[in-house]
Design a protein around this motif. Sequence first.
Motif, PDB file in Angstrom:
ATOM      1  N   ALA A 136       0.829  -1.199   0.000  1.00 22.85           N
ATOM      2  CA  ALA A 136       0.000   0.000   0.000  1.00 22.85           C
ATOM      3  C   ALA A 136       0.868   1.255   0.000  1.00 22.85           C
ATOM      4  N   ARG A 137       1.949   1.203   0.776  1.00 22.05           N
ATOM      5  CA  ARG A 137       2.868   2.338   0.809  1.00 22.05           C
ATOM      6  C   ARG A 137       3.541   2.532  -0.549  1.00 22.05           C
ATOM      7  N   THR A 138       3.845   1.420  -1.207  1.00 16.32           N
ATOM      8  CA  THR A 138       4.447   1.491  -2.534  1.00 16.32           C
ATOM      9  C   THR A 138       3.515   2.194  -3.509  1.00 16.32           C
ATOM     10  N   LEU A 139       2.237   1.792  -3.516  1.00 13.08           N
ATOM     11  CA  LEU A 139       1.279   2.418  -4.418  1.00 13.08           C
ATOM     12  C   LEU A 139       1.124   3.907  -4.105  1.00 13.08           C
ATOM     13  N   ALA A 140       1.094   4.235  -2.816  1.00  6.25           N
ATOM     14  CA  ALA A 140       0.959   5.642  -2.425  1.00  6.25           C
ATOM     15  C   ALA A 140       2.155   6.449  -2.915  1.00  6.25           C
ATOM     16  N   GLU A 141       3.345   5.845  -2.842  1.00  7.69           N
ATOM     17  CA  GLU A 141       4.546   6.524  -3.333  1.00  7.69           C
ATOM     18  C   GLU A 141       4.457   6.776  -4.840  1.00  7.69           C
ATOM     19  N   LEU A 142       3.709   5.921  -5.537  1.00  5.15           N
ATOM     20  CA  LEU A 142       3.542   6.048  -6.984  1.00  5.15           C
ATOM     21  C   LEU A 142       2.343   6.920  -7.351  1.00  5.15           C
ATOM     22  N   GLY A 143       1.658   7.440  -6.350  1.00  3.43           N
ATOM     23  CA  GLY A 143       0.508   8.291  -6.601  1.00  3.43           C
ATOM     24  C   GLY A 143      -0.777   7.537  -6.869  1.00  3.43           C
ATOM     25  N   VAL A 144      -0.803   6.236  -6.519  1.00  2.00           N
ATOM     26  CA  VAL A 144      -1.992   5.405  -6.713  1.00  2.00           C
ATOM     27  C   VAL A 144      -2.625   5.132  -5.352  1.00  2.00           C
ATOM     28  N   GLU A 145      -3.900   5.511  -5.186  1.00  6.45           N
ATOM     29  CA  GLU A 145      -4.568   5.269  -3.913  1.00  6.45           C
ATOM     30  C   GLU A 145      -4.799   3.768  -3.733  1.00  6.45           C
ATOM     31  N   PRO A 146      -4.275   3.166  -2.658  1.00  3.47           N
ATOM     32  CA  PRO A 146      -4.339   1.711  -2.483  1.00  3.47           C
ATOM     33  C   PRO A 146      -5.652   1.242  -1.855  1.00  3.47           C
ATOM     34  N   VAL A 147      -6.754   1.436  -2.564  1.00  7.16           N
ATOM     35  CA  VAL A 147      -8.071   1.124  -2.001  1.00  7.16           C
ATOM     36  C   VAL A 147      -8.210  -0.373  -1.737  1.00  7.16           C
ATOM     37  N   MET A 148      -8.054  -1.198  -2.764  1.00  8.66           N
ATOM     38  CA  MET A 148      -8.181  -2.637  -2.602  1.00  8.66           C
ATOM     39  C   MET A 148      -7.047  -3.214  -1.764  1.00  8.66           C
ATOM     40  N   THR A 149      -5.859  -2.667  -1.922  1.00  8.53           N
ATOM     41  CA  THR A 149      -4.707  -3.175  -1.179  1.00  8.53           C
ATOM     42  C   THR A 149      -4.880  -2.951   0.317  1.00  8.53           C
ATOM     43  N   SER A 150      -5.429  -1.821   0.694  1.00 12.55           N
ATOM     44  CA  SER A 150      -5.682  -1.560   2.113  1.00 12.55           C
ATOM     45  C   SER A 150      -6.709  -2.537   2.665  1.00 12.55           C
ATOM     46  N   GLY A 151      -7.697  -2.875   1.843  1.00  9.15           N
ATOM     47  CA  GLY A 151      -8.666  -3.870   2.266  1.00  9.15           C
ATOM     48  C   GLY A 151      -8.042  -5.240   2.438  1.00  9.15           C
ATOM     49  N   THR A 152      -7.068  -5.553   1.586  1.00  8.80           N
ATOM     50  CA  THR A 152      -6.368  -6.830   1.699  1.00  8.80           C
ATOM     51  C   THR A 152      -5.607  -6.907   3.014  1.00  8.80           C
ATOM     52  N   VAL A 153      -5.014  -5.799   3.433  1.00 10.89           N
ATOM     53  CA  VAL A 153      -4.317  -5.767   4.720  1.00 10.89           C
ATOM     54  C   VAL A 153      -5.267  -6.179   5.842  1.00 10.89           C
ATOM     55  N   ARG A 154      -6.432  -5.583   5.852  1.00  8.41           N
ATOM     56  CA  ARG A 154      -7.414  -5.872   6.915  1.00  8.41           C
ATOM     57  C   ARG A 154      -7.856  -7.335   6.878  1.00  8.41           C
ATOM     58  N   ARG A 155      -8.159  -7.839   5.677  1.00 10.42           N
ATOM     59  CA  ARG A 155      -8.661  -9.208   5.564  1.00 10.42           C
ATOM     60  C   ARG A 155      -7.588 -10.221   5.935  1.00 10.42           C
ATOM     61  N   GLN A 156      -6.346  -9.999   5.501  1.00  7.79           N
ATOM     62  CA  GLN A 156      -5.255 -10.907   5.856  1.00  7.79           C
ATOM     63  C   GLN A 156      -5.072 -10.950   7.373  1.00  7.79           C
ATOM     64  N   ARG A 157      -5.121  -9.782   7.997  1.00  6.09           N
ATOM     65  CA  ARG A 157      -4.885  -9.717   9.441  1.00  6.09           C
ATOM     66  C   ARG A 157      -6.023 -10.376  10.228  1.00  6.09           C
ATOM     67  N   GLU A 158      -7.261 -10.158   9.817  1.00  5.32           N
ATOM     68  CA  GLU A 158      -8.373 -10.674  10.616  1.00  5.32           C
ATOM     69  C   GLU A 158      -8.566 -12.189  10.453  1.00  5.32           C
ATOM     70  N   LEU A 159      -8.034 -12.768   9.376  1.00  8.42           N
ATOM     71  CA  LEU A 159      -8.143 -14.215   9.205  1.00  8.42           C
ATOM     72  C   LEU A 159      -6.936 -14.964   9.770  1.00  8.42           C
ATOM     73  N   ALA A 160      -5.891 -14.239  10.139  1.00 11.13           N
ATOM     74  CA  ALA A 160      -4.700 -14.893  10.692  1.00 11.13           C
ATOM     75  C   ALA A 160      -5.057 -15.681  11.950  1.00 11.13           C
ATOM     76  N   GLY A 161      -4.649 -16.944  11.977  1.00 11.57           N
ATOM     77  CA  GLY A 161      -4.894 -17.774  13.141  1.00 11.57           C
ATOM     78  C   GLY A 161      -6.280 -18.381  13.222  1.00 11.57           C
ATOM     79  N   ARG A 162      -7.163 -18.112  12.251  1.00  9.74           N
ATOM     80  CA  ARG A 162      -8.525 -18.647  12.267  1.00  9.74           C
ATOM     81  C   ARG A 162      -8.505 -20.117  11.839  1.00  9.74           C
ATOM     82  N   ARG A 163      -8.047 -20.986  12.744  1.00 12.01           N
ATOM     83  CA  ARG A 163      -7.922 -22.401  12.410  1.00 12.01           C
ATOM     84  C   ARG A 163      -9.265 -23.042  12.069  1.00 12.01           C
ATOM     85  N   ASP A 164     -10.355 -22.457  12.576  1.00 14.48           N
ATOM     86  CA  ASP A 164     -11.667 -23.019  12.281  1.00 14.48           C
ATOM     87  C   ASP A 164     -11.997 -22.954  10.798  1.00 14.48           C
TER      88      ASP A 164
END
Length: 273
Positions: A235-263
């Motif tokens: 996301a920081r890379t895209l921001a440095e390139l002038g691209v708003e990381p809309v989907m990438t920021s969402g990926t950060v949230r989804r990756q983090r909230e599913l971490a450890g969800r063994r169920d």
Amino acid sequence: MQQALALIGFGEAGSTFAGAAGWQATAAAWDLRADRRGAAAGQGLRGSHSVAEALAGAPLVLSLVTADQALAAARDYAPLLAPGALWCDMNSVAPGTKRAAAEAVRAAGARYVDVAVLAPVHPARLAVPLLLSGEAADAAAEALSATGFTHVRTVGAEVGRASAIKMIRSVMVKGLEALTAEMMLAAEAAGVTDEVLASLDASEKAQPWAARAAYNIERMVTHGLRRAAEMEESARTLAELGVEPVMTSGTVRRQRELAGRRDLLTASKGEAA
């Protein structure tokens, strides 16, 4: 004889590389975690008493820490590097982060190399594709090849070029994982999982979607925190390139909230079966 080297960080990547190469006679390792230092010692590597011991005289250093510690490791350990030592930053961070790390390493009289690791270390091990950039990229490519890496390529003299390739590529790779998880959660909640997967199979036959979904979710459950940190750098890379990381920021949230969800693994494996 293999070239002497030091590993900073002895997690999955460090332990895999060391085990594959048989570096016991020539390598040292350091990790902030005592259990990992013990694992390094168990593999016959030196340097478990202090980072200074691990880095002393090493001409080649592989930085294999977590994304959020990559810059701190470069800044904290640069003064301990041997003059002219190659600091190969193999962490998945933004080009700007690597340029900041390069400043610290260069100020200490060592050489900085931006290294992008383009595939999981399992099962590739020393055959994992590596992209290198920076003024010392050619020297590092020779040194890495001497230690046993077999798929090394330089992509330019500018620090940040290799990491830009990796981070922008990660937008797709990790983004597909996050989209898959979101699709599966919704499909299971609606009770239409089989129908959704079958419709995808009908349009793309490269791999059954049940197997692909199970694999993507397993990656997130097992490595979600690390991948979220990497995607923050994307996301920081895209921001440095002038691209708003809309989907990438969402990926950060989804990756983090599913971490450890063994169920989720039981459900996804059941569908895959």
